[in-house]
Design an enzyme around this catalytic site. Structure first.
Site, short mmCIF file in Angstrom:
data_model
loop_
_atom_site.label_atom_id
_atom_site.label_comp_id
_atom_site.label_asym_id
_atom_site.label_seq_id
_atom_site.Cartn_x
_atom_site.Cartn_y
_atom_site.Cartn_z
N ASP A 24 -32.62 11.14 -17.68
CA ASP A 24 -32.44 11.04 -16.23
C ASP A 24 -32.16 12.42 -15.64
O ASP A 24 -31.09 12.98 -15.87
CB ASP A 24 -31.26 10.09 -15.96
CG ASP A 24 -31.30 9.50 -14.57
OD1 ASP A 24 -32.10 9.97 -13.75
OD2 ASP A 24 -30.53 8.56 -14.31
N ASP A 25 -33.12 12.97 -14.93
CA ASP A 25 -32.97 14.29 -14.28
C ASP A 25 -32.91 15.44 -15.27
O ASP A 25 -32.08 16.34 -15.13
CB ASP A 25 -31.71 14.33 -13.39
CG ASP A 25 -31.72 13.33 -12.27
OD1 ASP A 25 -32.73 12.63 -12.09
OD2 ASP A 25 -30.71 13.25 -11.55
N CYS A 64 -35.95 8.90 -9.31
CA CYS A 64 -35.77 8.08 -10.51
C CYS A 64 -36.61 6.81 -10.54
O CYS A 64 -37.48 6.64 -11.39
CB CYS A 64 -34.30 7.72 -10.66
SG CYS A 64 -33.19 9.15 -10.73
N ASP A 257 -37.60 11.30 -16.05
CA ASP A 257 -38.16 10.72 -14.82
C ASP A 257 -38.51 11.80 -13.80
O ASP A 257 -39.48 11.68 -13.05
CB ASP A 257 -37.22 9.68 -14.22
CG ASP A 257 -35.78 10.16 -14.06
OD1 ASP A 257 -35.50 11.35 -14.31
OD2 ASP A 257 -34.92 9.33 -13.70
N ASN A 258 -37.71 12.87 -13.77
CA ASN A 258 -37.94 13.97 -12.83
C ASN A 258 -37.13 15.18 -13.26
O ASN A 258 -36.41 15.13 -14.26
CB ASN A 258 -37.60 13.57 -11.39
CG ASN A 258 -36.24 12.91 -11.25
OD1 ASN A 258 -36.14 11.71 -11.03
ND2 ASN A 258 -35.17 13.67 -11.42
#
Length: 461
Positions: A24-25, A64, A257-258
């Site tokens: 996540d991130d 997300c 996700d990013n």
């Protein structure tokens, strides 16, 4: 027939397992195998040595839930309905008609399981046979992996969607630090069976999209610590696959996700936000420790997995394409010269639609609502890194002018070979007028083909 696919008539028990490990991130600038010598990611580095590292891999939306919806459907978020966050009052969700990866694999006879961050909706579109409560382990990735052991050990082919909350920001600051950095989910003491790795603010590497300030360094140190814990959880999951005799027969994908939860990255479709790590270890593949320069999009993940598992339904189509040939012994080009990205919302209050075309050399961005100031995600606005910019009234944040970050042109065009920081907008230069026209046409075609509701904005705005 592809060498790593399922041969006709092959018995069910011989089918390949699939594991997606989603962080996540996590920006790719904070991975050892992508060139960072400070951050501690030995397990991901070993996975890259055992498989293929993709250097031109891109999410479709640097937010997300929207990004994950593209991963799990093979469709851009503007077509699957997840325009932004799914949780709380944001309440975006995929259309009931969408066929998701877990649903299609389940129909093909796979056991499906997930652990960690859910961030999809509705559950009827994304059915999993096995799933832990979303916050069961929160930031303890070693424990999250250990909880999967029984599921992995069972008979029959399986799909495991392992989603860490790390290294996402959390709601706490490190009060003892004078720069008041976010804690990035780092515990005050190590979890049982794990040992935290702490980084100094002096040793972190400040990427060019960030400013080298005490606040940024303090937050990067916390970010690195969270990534190191993520890596240890991944190491435990891979260990379990090996101990249960499933490692060699399993497709393992690591992705985020990013990009990093810093201004200039997350929620933007500059490369810091969308060009991400992708590491793939495929069964029977002899391409170990190799690097691919092919353009890969997150909408390619579902068709690739379905291709490998021989589970593609006859009545479904995707915006992405399978890159299974790239996982074979002999490299084979996909023949692709550009990929697309689509961002519309982050939080419900963060409306800023962007449609993007990205080739090896150029990035073309259409800011559909360019008249609006660029909206900040709440966690980025409140970050110590951005508070310092507001306090000091800084002209620049990283290589980009703050004014250019906050108020954008309708079109942005960057020559990435000569301007990797994406700060010299060529769209208004007369000598690039034909390129702008050509890329605008390509974006319209992409939007039309993918049934993008925002395509009509070309007509009256």
């Amino acid at each position: 027939m592809l060498t790593v696919g399922l041969e006709a008539g092959e018995p069910m028990q011989a089918r390949y397992n699939v594991v997606i490990m989603m962080s996540d991130d996590h920006g790719r600038e904070a991975l050892g195998c992508y060139g960072n010598p400070v951050v501690q990611t030995p397990n991901l580095d070993r996975l890259a040595d055992a498989g293929i590292r993709f250097d031109n891999a891109f999410c479709t939306s640097a937010s997300c839930a929207a990004s994950r919806s593209a991963v799990l459907t093979g469709l851009h978020n503007h077509a699957n309905g997840t325009f932004g966050h799914t949780h709380s009052y944001h309440h975006f969700s995929s259309y009931e008609s969408v066929q998701s990866l877990p649903a299609m694999l389940s129909e093909a006879g796979y056991r499906t399981g997930r652990v960690g961050k859910r961030h999809y909706a509705p559950e009827s579109v994304y059915p999993f046979d096995y799933g832990m409560e979303e916050r069961e382990f929160d930031r303890d990735d070693v424990a999250a992996s250990e909880s999967c052991r029984e599921f992995i050990a069972e008979e029959g082919p399986f799909f495991l969607y392992w989603c860490s909350f790390n290294p996402h920001r959390d709601g706490r600051i490190v009060a003892s630090n004078p720069h008041q950095p976010n804690s990035f989910g780092n515990p005050e003491s190590s979890f049982a069976g794990d040992q935290e790795y702490v980084f100094s603010e002096e040793e972190v590497i400040v990427p060019s999209f960030l400013s080298d300030t005490p606040e940024v360094r303090a937050e990067l140190a916390q970010y690195y610590q969270s990534i190191a814990r993520l890596d240890r959880g991944i190491g435990r999951l891979i260990q379990i696959l090996k101990e249960e005799g499933k490692y060699d027969n399993t497709l393992i994908i690591y992705m985020a996700d990013n990009g990093a939860a810093f201004p200039g990255s997350k929620t933007t479709l500059y490369d810091a936000g969308m060009q991400l790590a992708l590491i793939v270890k495929a069964p029977l593949s002899k391409r170990q420790g190799e690097v691919s320069e092919e353009l890969i999009s997150w909408v390619d993940i579902t068709p690739t997995i379905l291709d490998l598992t021989n589970a593609t339904p006859r009545d479904v189509s995707f915006h992405g394409q399978s890159f299974l040939p790239l996982l074979q012994e002999a490299p084979e080009s996909l023949g692709r010269d550009m990929i697309y990205a689509s961002h519309t919302f982050h939080e419900i209050t963060n409306y800023y639609p962007m449609r993007v075309l990205r080739s090896h050399q150029y990035k073309f961005i259409w800011n559909v609502a360019y008249q609006l100031p660029y909206p900040f995600a709440s966690d980025l606005w409140d970050s110590a890194s951005w508070k310092a910019v507001r306090r000091d009234q800084s002209e620049y944040f990283g290589a980009r002018k703050v004014a250019d970050y906050k108020q954008r042109a309708q079109f942005e065009l960057y020559d990435l070979e000569n301007d990797p920081d994406e700060v010299v907008n060529l769209a208004s230069h007369p000598e690039y007028a034909e390129m702008v026209e050509f890329y605008s046409k390509k974006l319209k075609e992409f939007q039309t083909e993918t049934m993008d509701p925002w395509v009509h904005k070309w007509e009256y705005e």
